[in-house]
Scaffold this active site. Sequence first.
Site, PDB file in Angstrom:
ATOM      1  N   GLU A 368       0.818  -1.221   0.000  1.00  0.00           N
ATOM      2  CA  GLU A 368       0.000   0.000   0.000  1.00  0.00           C
ATOM      3  C   GLU A 368       0.849   1.267   0.000  1.00  0.00           C
ATOM      4  OE1 GLU A 368      -2.985   0.212  -0.699  1.00  0.00           O
ATOM      5  OE2 GLU A 368      -3.370  -1.936  -0.605  1.00  0.00           O
ATOM      6  N   HIS A 455      -4.903  -5.785 -11.415  1.00  0.00           N
ATOM      7  CA  HIS A 455      -4.359  -6.723 -10.444  1.00  0.00           C
ATOM      8  C   HIS A 455      -3.871  -8.002 -11.109  1.00  0.00           C
ATOM      9  CE1 HIS A 455      -7.279  -4.141  -8.354  1.00  0.00           C
ATOM     10  NE2 HIS A 455      -6.448  -4.225  -7.341  1.00  0.00           N
TER      11      HIS A 455
END
Length: 553
Positions: A368, A455
Site C-alpha cells: 500500500e 491486479h
Amino acid sequence: MTQFYARHKRTTLAIATAVAAGALLTTGMTTGASAQNAASPSGAAALAAAPVQLSAAARTALIQKADANTAATAQQIGLGAKEKLVVKDVVKDADGTVHTRYERTYAGLPVLGGDLVVHQKPGKTETVTKATTKTIKVASLKPQIAVAKAEKQALTAAQAAGSEKTAADGARKVIWAGNGTPTLAYETIVGGLQDDGTPNRLHVITDAATGKKLFEYQGIENATGTGKTLYSGTVSLTTSLSGTTYSLTDASRGSHKTYNLKHTTSSGTGTLFTNTTNTWGTGAASSSTTDVTAAADAAYGAQETWDFYKSTFGRSGIKNDGVGAYSRVHYGSSYVNAFWDDDCFCMTYGDGDSNTHPLTSLDVAGHEMSHGVTANTAGLNYSGESGGLNEATSDIFGTGVEFYAANSSDVGDYLIGEKIDINGDGTPLRYMDKPSKDGGSADSWSSSVGNLDVHYSSGVANHFFYLLSEGSGAKTINGVSYNSPTSNSSTVTGIGRAKALQIWYKALTTYFTSSTNYKAARTGTLSAASALYGSSSTEYAAVAAAWSAVNVS
C-alpha cells in the site's frame, strides 16, 4: 484510490494503483545543479547511477533552481510557446546526474499525460523521458459541450460503481494527452463510497468537443514499545510518550501515526491509539472496535516500509521529504480490503471477514505505501498496462519490505498476501514465480494483457521481477518451493533480489512516466541497468533475458 484487491462483482478479490510509454529525446541542455552527495544507505560505495540521499536544504535548492529555469528548460527541450513546466520532484545520482520530473501546462491548462523527466549529466548531452511524444496543441480552448454534460457522465460512471453522490465534487478544463491526439477535455471527480464501502474518488475525462468519455480511473490507491502483532509476532515499535500516556506516534519516521476508525467509513483520521503502558496488542485477532492488535501490525508495517526505503534506496519517506503518512485500522464492518489514498496521504485497512481477519500483514503494508511512492514518482496511470505496472511495483516493493524485515514469524517470500488467508483455504493471493497459479493473472505478455484488471495484468512484471531476482526452474527459498517457467523455454539466471530492486526503483523514479506500458518498461529497466551496471554487464543482459522470458521485446 489504489486498493489491495480487485473484485469481480465486488466479491472476487485480488491486489492495486497509475501511465507510462517513455520515449528518449536528445537535447543540448547542459545546465547543472549543486547538491549534497551522500554515501549509499548501506555505507558501501554507491553505484555511480544510484540515487543519493539529499538533505532537505539540498533537495529544496535543486527544486528551486529547476523551478527558476523552467522557461529556459521548456525552450531547450523543444516545447511550444503555450507550454510551461511545473517541477514535481528531483533525484540526484552519485555521479552528479540530476533527474528532474515535471508536469506541464498548455495555455494555463494542466496537461494530463504530459509529464516528463529531464536527465542532466554534468558536462554531457541530456536526455528527456516523456509520457507522450505527441505535440501538445489543440485547435480551440473553447468547449463545445457544457460542463454539466461531463459531470452527468461522471456521475453515471460513479453510480455504477456504487456511489450515492448526486453531484460531482468538481470539474476542470484540461488537455488530455494520456493516449492519442491531445484533446481539450473536462476532468470530473466524483466522491462518495463504492458499493463495498471503499471510498470513491472517480476521475472521468470527457472530450470537451464531442462529449465522448476518453478515460476514467480511481484516485484511491492503501519511545520503543512492544507490539504483539497478529502476523509478525512480538516486535519493537517506536512510540511517543506525553506525560503518562503513550501513543502510536513514530517521531523518528516522519511522525507516522496509527488511528482507529472503529468500524466506520469516516473520511477523517479517527482516534489516535493511546495507552498507559507501552505494550500494544495481544497477538490475537478480535472483532472489538477497541482492538489494538491490528494497530500494532499496521504500525510495524509502516515502520519496516520506511526503513526499507531508507536503507535500500536512501529514500526518506513516501514523498522523499521526511514526512510520514498515517495509518487507519478498523475501517468499515467486515471490510475485506485495504487501500492507499494519496489525497489524504494515508493507508487504510479493513478487518476482513467477521472483523477478525485484518488486512494488516507486512507485505500488504509495504504494498500500500509503495502505491504512494509510485504516485509521487512516475504516477503510473491506473488502467491498462501502466496500471498493471503500478500494481506490480507495489507487489515488488512489498516483497522487498518483507525480505528486509527478516521477521521469523513472516519470512520473506515471493507470495503476496499469504498471511491474511483471503481465499479461506490458506493459499496466497498472488504468486510471483508463476502468476497464473492464482487463476487470473498473466504469466507473460500478450496483446490482450491491457484488457485485464490491473491486479491480473501485473503478473507479467511480477514474473519478470522473480526471474530477474531468482531465475527460472525449481528451487526452494526460505522453505518455500517455487518453479518458474518461461514463455520462450529459455533458462534465465537471476542476479539476486538486491540488484533487481535497485534496477526497478531506478526505472520507476527516473525512466517510467504516467503512460509507461510493458514495452516501455523493458526500455526503462534496460536504461536503469545500463546506468547502474553498464550496457555490457551481466545485469543488463539478465534484464533483457527476463523480459524476453515473459514475451516482452
